[in-house]
Motif scaffolding. Structure first.
Motif, PDB file in Angstrom:
ATOM      1  N   THR A   1      -4.647  -3.745  -2.854  1.00  0.00           N
ATOM      2  CA  THR A   1      -4.963  -2.768  -1.803  1.00  0.00           C
ATOM      3  C   THR A   1      -5.759  -1.587  -2.340  1.00  0.00           C
TER       4      THR A   1
ATOM      5  N   GLN B   1      -6.602  -3.714   3.738  1.00  0.00           N
ATOM      6  CA  GLN B   1      -6.033  -2.446   3.273  1.00  0.00           C
ATOM      7  C   GLN B   1      -6.965  -1.789   2.250  1.00  0.00           C
TER       8      GLN B   1
ATOM      9  N   GLN C   1       0.819  -1.214   0.000  1.00  0.00           N
ATOM     10  CA  GLN C   1       0.000   0.000   0.000  1.00  0.00           C
ATOM     11  C   GLN C   1       0.851   1.261   0.000  1.00  0.00           C
TER      12      GLN C   1
END
Length: 310
Positions: free
Chosen positions: A116, A142, A87
């Motif tokens: 993500t 995420q 991320q």
């Protein structure tokens, strides 16, 4: 009762009276069992509890056969261990991509293998109704935090949790090379409305920039991943339309380290080798004249998109 007897009894119970319904039930159970077998192999390899030779024998195949069948799958499953680095370090996508990846008339879009949410965010911001499907729990966490307006679901390209003909477009960013395409292609075609589109997208570092080439050489010194970013998509999809966009992702020193740490072939390195690689990347960032002392670093990328219509 032997294992063989038990297996035959379970198979007979699942198949029932046979026919298409029985075949469907058997196929569903086989898929679940294969997922579980892959998870067990993943546990054995992560903990260094078994060699590929031993795994091959347990599965009734050679070491080479077991390696060919599962090593790629295990790398695909590795991203959850570095979901935070993924991320933080992976780039997004240029805004100009959306108009080419998704037809103007599309309203409901499936982001398949969404990770993500790097592409998901752009799709949602463009006003699209987005379903994001991602198999890994940590990556999905995420994704849900980063793009709360998307409908986030567990699932895979081989088993998409959507009804027939329910989306106008499917986008796949940085994930097509992980799919079992023999299963994924008909499954994607199933969830697309007639005339719907499939877009396959990759960000590729532009190594015509000398320091980016040096970084790439470091990253690939232990294992090189070769990806076809201009793939041929089989029937029932038509001829491809292709697009390239050159752009720069402005990041930081820590962002580049996270980008390197999030690569599957780095995640799966032995700990000592991974630590040494990241130290060597830090040294490059500290000493290269185009990088040393810079708070921001512009990483050059080429985004490639292949779009096909059902």
């Amino acid at each position: 009762m032997t294992i063989d007897d038990l297996a035959h009894r379970i198979a007979a119970d699942v198949a029932g009276e046979g026919g298409l319904a029985g075949l469907h039930r058997l196929s569903e159970v086989i898929a679940v069992l294969e997922d579980r077998r892959t998870a067990v192999i993943d546990e054995l390899r992560r903990g260094r509890h078994a060699t590929w030779e031993e795994i091959g024998r347990a599965c009734g195949m050679t070491r080479q056969g077991a390696t060919r069948r599962w090593s790629g799958k295990l790398r695909a499953r590795s991203f959850g261990a570095a979901a935070g680095a993924y991320q933080q370090g992976r780039p997004g996508y240029p805004l100009a991509l959306i108009g080419s990846a998704v037809p103007r008339e599309a309203r409901r879009v499936l982001d398949l293998g969404a990770g993500t949410g790097k592409l998901t965010r752009l799709l949602v911001d463009a006003g699209l109704d987005v379903v994001a499907v991602e198999p890994d729990d940590a990556m999905r966490d995420q994704l849900a935090a980063a793009v709360p307006r998307a409908a986030v679901r567990g699932g895979s390209a081989e088993r998409i949790p959507l009804p027939d003909g329910s989306v106008d477009a499917v986008v796949v960013a940085q994930a097509w090379h992980w799919f079992d395409q023999g299963t994924a292609v008909p499954e994607i075609a199933r969830v697309l409305a007639p005339g719907g589109t499939l877009s396959l997208i990759w960000n590729v570092r532009d190594e015509s920039e000398p320091w980016a080439a040096e970084l790439g050489a470091l990253m690939h010194r232990s294992a090189k991943q070769t990806i076809d970013t201009k793939p041929v998509v089989p029937a029932p999809f038509g001829a491809p339309e292709r697009l390239e966009i050159r752009w720069e992702h402005v990041t930081t020193r820590s962002g580049i380290l996270d980008m390197v740490a999030s690569r599957s072939y780095v995640i799966t390195l032995p700990e000592a080798e991974r630590t040494r690689l990241l130290a060597d990347v830090e040294h490059l960032l500290d000493t290269h004249p185009d990088l040393a002392g810079h708070e921001e670093i512009a990483m050059p990328y080429v985004t490639r998109c292949t779009r096909v219509r059902l």
